[in-house]
Write an enzyme that holds these catalytic residues in place. Structure first.
Site, mmCIF file in Angstrom:
data_model
loop_
_atom_site.group_PDB
_atom_site.id
_atom_site.type_symbol
_atom_site.label_atom_id
_atom_site.label_comp_id
_atom_site.label_asym_id
_atom_site.label_seq_id
_atom_site.Cartn_x
_atom_site.Cartn_y
_atom_site.Cartn_z
ATOM 1 N N GLU A 1 17.976 77.302 27.839
ATOM 2 C CA GLU A 1 17.991 77.083 29.271
ATOM 3 C C GLU A 1 16.980 76.009 29.582
ATOM 4 O O GLU A 1 15.936 75.867 28.928
ATOM 5 C CB GLU A 1 17.214 78.435 29.595
ATOM 6 C CG GLU A 1 18.095 79.709 29.365
ATOM 7 C CD GLU A 1 17.172 81.014 30.056
ATOM 8 O OE1 GLU A 1 16.145 80.835 30.557
ATOM 9 O OE2 GLU A 1 17.536 82.259 29.597
ATOM 10 N N LYS B 1 13.740 74.532 31.118
ATOM 11 C CA LYS B 1 12.468 75.012 31.264
ATOM 12 C C LYS B 1 11.887 74.257 32.693
ATOM 13 O O LYS B 1 11.652 73.208 32.771
ATOM 14 C CB LYS B 1 11.668 74.545 30.150
ATOM 15 C CG LYS B 1 10.116 75.475 30.466
ATOM 16 C CD LYS B 1 9.243 75.096 29.151
ATOM 17 C CE LYS B 1 7.909 76.057 29.243
ATOM 18 N NZ LYS B 1 7.197 75.686 30.357
ATOM 19 N N ASP C 1 9.845 73.369 35.701
ATOM 20 C CA ASP C 1 8.403 73.111 35.917
ATOM 21 C C ASP C 1 8.003 73.431 37.377
ATOM 22 O O ASP C 1 7.887 72.868 38.202
ATOM 23 C CB ASP C 1 8.175 71.754 35.653
ATOM 24 C CG ASP C 1 6.665 71.522 35.459
ATOM 25 O OD1 ASP C 1 5.729 72.405 35.232
ATOM 26 O OD2 ASP C 1 6.332 70.345 35.413
ATOM 27 N N LYS D 1 9.701 71.378 24.311
ATOM 28 C CA LYS D 1 9.185 70.412 25.002
ATOM 29 C C LYS D 1 9.659 68.783 25.070
ATOM 30 O O LYS D 1 9.848 68.480 23.933
ATOM 31 C CB LYS D 1 7.593 70.252 25.293
ATOM 32 C CG LYS D 1 6.963 71.557 25.594
ATOM 33 C CD LYS D 1 6.679 71.757 26.961
ATOM 34 C CE LYS D 1 5.634 72.768 27.373
ATOM 35 N NZ LYS D 1 4.571 72.173 27.574
ATOM 36 N N CYS E 1 9.661 31.953 46.089
ATOM 37 C CA CYS E 1 8.638 33.130 46.555
ATOM 38 C C CYS E 1 9.451 34.032 47.899
ATOM 39 O O CYS E 1 9.758 33.630 48.865
ATOM 40 C CB CYS E 1 7.303 32.463 47.102
ATOM 41 S SG CYS E 1 6.389 33.752 47.884
ATOM 42 N N CYS F 1 7.095 33.814 51.181
ATOM 43 C CA CYS F 1 7.038 32.449 52.156
ATOM 44 C C CYS F 1 8.308 31.725 51.795
ATOM 45 O O CYS F 1 8.264 30.619 52.483
ATOM 46 C CB CYS F 1 5.927 31.956 51.984
ATOM 47 S SG CYS F 1 5.599 30.989 50.197
ATOM 48 N N CYS G 1 3.910 31.162 43.321
ATOM 49 C CA CYS G 1 4.355 30.554 44.179
ATOM 50 C C CYS G 1 3.704 29.268 44.432
ATOM 51 O O CYS G 1 2.513 29.285 44.371
ATOM 52 C CB CYS G 1 4.021 31.663 45.302
ATOM 53 S SG CYS G 1 4.175 30.724 47.216
ATOM 54 N N CYS H 1 1.476 30.445 52.207
ATOM 55 C CA CYS H 1 1.939 32.040 51.848
ATOM 56 C C CYS H 1 1.398 33.184 52.406
ATOM 57 O O CYS H 1 0.030 33.291 51.887
ATOM 58 C CB CYS H 1 2.196 31.710 50.377
ATOM 59 S SG CYS H 1 3.002 33.719 49.849
HETATM 60 S S1 IVH Z 1 10.941 82.711 29.519
HETATM 61 C C1 IVH Z 1 7.905 85.878 27.507
HETATM 62 N N1 IVH Z 1 12.486 80.951 30.738
HETATM 63 O O1 IVH Z 1 7.628 78.628 31.148
HETATM 64 C C2 IVH Z 1 8.178 84.453 28.172
HETATM 65 N N2 IVH Z 1 10.274 80.733 31.027
HETATM 66 O O2 IVH Z 1 5.805 78.348 29.152
HETATM 67 C C3 IVH Z 1 9.303 84.516 29.470
HETATM 68 N N3 IVH Z 1 9.527 78.879 32.350
HETATM 69 O O3 IVH Z 1 5.532 81.353 32.225
HETATM 70 C C4 IVH Z 1 9.388 83.165 29.842
HETATM 71 N N4 IVH Z 1 11.609 78.070 32.827
HETATM 72 O O4 IVH Z 1 6.753 79.920 33.906
HETATM 73 C C5 IVH Z 1 11.263 81.293 30.116
HETATM 74 N N5 IVH Z 1 13.900 79.472 31.590
HETATM 75 C C6 IVH Z 1 12.694 79.749 31.437
HETATM 76 C C7 IVH Z 1 11.571 79.152 32.022
HETATM 77 C C8 IVH Z 1 10.268 79.481 31.781
HETATM 78 C C9 IVH Z 1 10.430 77.874 32.933
HETATM 79 C C10 IVH Z 1 8.058 78.832 32.307
HETATM 80 C C11 IVH Z 1 7.686 80.300 32.845
HETATM 81 C C12 IVH Z 1 6.683 80.638 31.806
HETATM 82 C C13 IVH Z 1 6.386 79.301 30.980
HETATM 83 C C14 IVH Z 1 6.057 79.588 29.577
#
Ligand code: IVH
Length: 715
Positions: free
Chosen positions: A129, A131, A133, A329, A434, A437, A452, A458
């Site tokens: 999935e 992640k 932010d 990450k 430039c 100018c 320039c 200028c």
């Molecule tokens: S699963 C028990 N799935 O990442 C863990 N977390 O570093 C449950 N996050 O606190 C989290 N996307 O805020 C999960 N697809 C995703 C996520 C996700 C973002 C965040 C979430 C979590 C943090 C963990």
């Protein structure tokens, strides 16, 4: 989020137990401070990568000294206690965090760990999935109705944000569809689209409010508003991906649960993929990373989860994170995005700097839309030493590029994703004019910077040029220093050098504007006009220096002035030399003559000719000449106390600047030298004078204090 460079930490294998204990205490405090800034103030002070590094160090030290793990250790808790102002909510099932992987090997190790733990021969199916932010949220539904929404807080106790959450369109108030458990906690991420974040920040700035650093902070700040109407006005969104307490399980796999969430009315990220090998999972990671910049929301990695829920259950948790999931990450502080356009900025000294305009992307927690491209060669794939960089790959508009942000330096483009280069992308044609100018922009031999040549006209350079124009070795007008020039420029009173001399006779409005200036009464205005008038007669060398031609400092200005003798002769010769300029060089007699002046090299000659080749410089100069009278080169006086003497200044001078001292000495007929010898007549020693003073004493040269020097020249 500035990361300051710190001394390298001691190798953990060299740590004594006592030192380890001290460091763990220090790290715990530091992490606690950052948790608070991140969770409670939505104002992180360091990048995620730096934060992760702190936590990893704690983990590594604790791995070596397990007996030092304390209840207060950051490894034993998640997040920070809830912020004040919201009611507390105890999570029925704690909202834990995820362990991190930073390399392919660490992902492989994760899967192997799962296999070992479950004694599996086969590779378990893994859900990959993005992640997101944002900030995680737990939603409690009783009989299908939303009854409570809580932030994560410290993982055990969060904040009650039910009223705020009810304003988020992506979050259903009533669950739909099949198999609705009597009670369930749905979890996921509240986030803000990058485009919505930028628009919100614009509104914030217009309203005089502080802008948010990134979409995550703006989502967090928008959700945790005491006034729900503010939250309602903010474009918050939500992806569901996990759950807490569940009275009945509607599915027995992670992907099955995501399918159920979708039919219940939640938004589930459409990119989520079921993988059957580590290679599949890593391919998802790479694809997601490549597409990260073009996604409408921020992600900071991918999350891998063991698909079978019974296996998740058996795997359970270790300290603060599940054994059945891990976050992979993205490399910190770098991101890919599309280079939409290359713009050229003209600096205050005329340097043309290419700037990349980018599709907005968050790099290390900050949205980046502009990055430097350094110079013409850098775009071409050529380094400062002339050797290829990036394997010689050039940078083009339309390219997908890697942006890097390190600390607080200006973001830069470090690479090009060649596979993504559009067929229509063309090599960048660096302008030879430039953009501000329209004057020609030239690049000297061996220089990387194109500049320039419109020194006098200028607008990008105007203020800097004006400051130079009035500086001490140039027109040196009393009461018209850098500060006043800046103010008069901002007021539109002085835009070009000639404006200084027409100030007085210009319309009454300008004069009134001048008199109305704070601290600028009738007398000051009169004094200023008198000082300007006093400089209407100026020596040729000072005028030449004042033009601010590159490489023409005080010394070269004098050489030129002495050689040509009068302004007319100088200008006519330079115009003839400029007319003789061609692609093959310059063979005109005037240019040869200029080049032959002792001490004036080709670089200086070319710079002067470039100045006169720009017609508008010549026009501006002609306008100036209508207002002033040029005297022959400044002659040194021969009837003063220091005429013919050699003087050396040393130490830090407090009563005048070096330039000032030098100019005064020369005006009075002295020669200023850089080092002390038997020929030196006076050494003027300021504070902390060093070896030159010692030498003067050894040689018996007269040493003067600044006051004694002043007395000598004024006497
Ligand atoms: S699963 C028990 N799935 O990442 C863990 N977390 O570093 C449950 N996050 O606190 C989290 N996307 O805020 C999960 N697809 C995703 C996520 C996700 C973002 C965040 C979430 C979590 C943090 C963990």
């Amino acid at each position: 989020m500035v990361s300051k460079s710190k001394p390298a930490p001691t190798d953990i294998s060299n740590l004594t137990k006592a030192k380890a204990k001290v460091e763990l205490t220090r790290l715990a405090l530091e992490i606690e401070r950052h948790d608070k800034a991140y969770y409670q103030e939505d104002a992180p002070k360091i990048s995620d990568a730096d934060y992760d590094a702190l936590r990893r160090r704690v983990e590594a030290i604790e791995a070596r000294f397990p007996e030092l793990v304390s209840a207060g250790s950051p490894t034993q808790k998640v997040g920070a206690a809830p912020a004040r102002g919201f009611a507390k909510v105890q999570h029925a099932v704690p909202m834990l965090s995820l362990g991190n992987a930073f390399s392919d090997d660490e992902v492989t190790e994760f899967v192997e760990r799962v296999q070992r733990f479950l004694k599996l021969d086969e590779i378990p199916a893994i859900v990959a999935e993005p992640k997101i932010d944002g900030l995680s949220l737990s939603l409690r539904y009783e009989h299908g109705e939303l009854v409570r929404a809580a932030t994560r807080g410290d993982g055990f106790v969060g904040e009650d944000v039910t009223a705020n959450v009810r304003t988020i369109a992506d979050i259903p108030h009533t669950l739909k569809g099949r198999a609705i458990p009597a009670s369930c906690e749905l979890r996921g991420e509240v986030y803000m689209l990058k485009s919505d974040f930028l628009a919100l920040n614009q509104r914030q700035e217009q309203a005089g409010e502080a802008p948010f650093a990134n979409p995550r902070n703006s989502a967090a700040g928008s959700l945790r508003q005491k006034d729900v109407a503010i939250t309602a006005s903010r474009p918050l969104k939500f992806f569901a991906y996990a759950w807490g307490e569940m009275s009945d399980a509607p599915a027995d796999t992670q992907h099955g649960m995501l399918g159920w969430m979708k039919q219940a009315g939640f938004v589930v990220n459409p990119r989520i993929t079921l993988c059957h090998s580590v290679d599949d999972a890593l391919a998802f990671y790479r694809k997601t990373g490549d597409e990260r910049a073009s996604l409408p929301y921020d992600i900071d990695g991918v999350v891998y989860k063991v698909d079978r829920l019974d296996w998740q259950e058996r795997l359970g948790f270790v300290s603060r994170s599940p054994r059945w999931a891990i976050a992979h990450k993205f490399a910190a502080e770098q991101a890919t995005t599309v280079l939409e356009k290359i713009d050229i900025q003209v600096g205050r000294t005329g340097a043309l700097t290419p700037v990349a305009r980018l599709a907005p992307v968050t790099v290390g927690g900050v949205v980046v839309q502009n990055a430097t491209l350094h110079n013409e060669d850098y775009i071409k794939g050529v380094g400062n030493d002339g050797a290829p960089i990036r394997d010689g790959v050039d940078i083009r508009e339309g390219d997908t590029v890697v942006v890097q942000r390190a600390g607080d330096v200006i973001p830069q483009i470090v690479n090009v994703v060649l596979d993504k280069r559009p067929a229509s992308a063309k090599p960048y044609d660096f302008p030879h004019k430039c953009p501000v100018c329209g004057s020609h922009a030239v690049r000297e031999d061996g220089e990387v910077v194109r500049r320039c040549t419109g020194a006098l006209i200028c607008p990008a350079q105007a203020v800097e040029r004006l400051k130079h124009f009035v500086s001490r070795l140039a027109f040196d007008i009393d009461g018209l220093g850098e500060k006043q020039i800046q103010e008069f420029y901002d007021d539109g009173l002085i835009m070009h050098p000639v404006d200084i001399f027409t100030l007085q006779k210009r319309d009454a409005r300008a004069a009134k504007k001048l008199r109305d200036r704070e601290g600028f009464g009738e007398t000051s205005v009169r004094n200023l006009f008198a000082a300007i008038d006093a400089r209407r007669r100026i020596e040729l060398n000072r005028l030449i220096f004042a033009l601010g031609i590159r490489h023409v400092g005080e010394g070269n200005a004098k050489l030129l002035a002495r050689h040509y003798g009068s302004f007319d002769a100088f200008r006519d010769a330079m115009l003839a030399a400029a007319a003789g300029q061609s692609a093959e060089g310059n063979s005109s007699e005037a240019y040869q003559d200029l080049n032959n002046i002792g001490g004036v090299g080709e670089i200086v000659a070319d710079a002067v000719v470039e100045f006169f080749a720009e017609r508008r410089n010549v026009k501006a100069l002609a306008e100036l000449l209508d207002e002033i009278e040029v005297l022959p080169v400044e002659q040194a006086k021969s009837d003063t106390a220091i005429a013919g003497k050699t003087v050396v200044f040393t130490g830090s001078l407090t009563k005048f600047t070096r330039d000032e001292a030098k100019a005064a000495a020369e005006r009075l007929g002295a020669k200023v030298a850089g080092s002390v010898s038997k020929k030196t007549d006076y050494v003027v020693a300021g504070e902390d004078a060093g070896s030159k003073l010692t030498k003067a004493r050894e040689l018996g040269v007269a040493v003067l204090s600044e006051d004694e020097w002043l007395a000598l020249i004024q006497g």
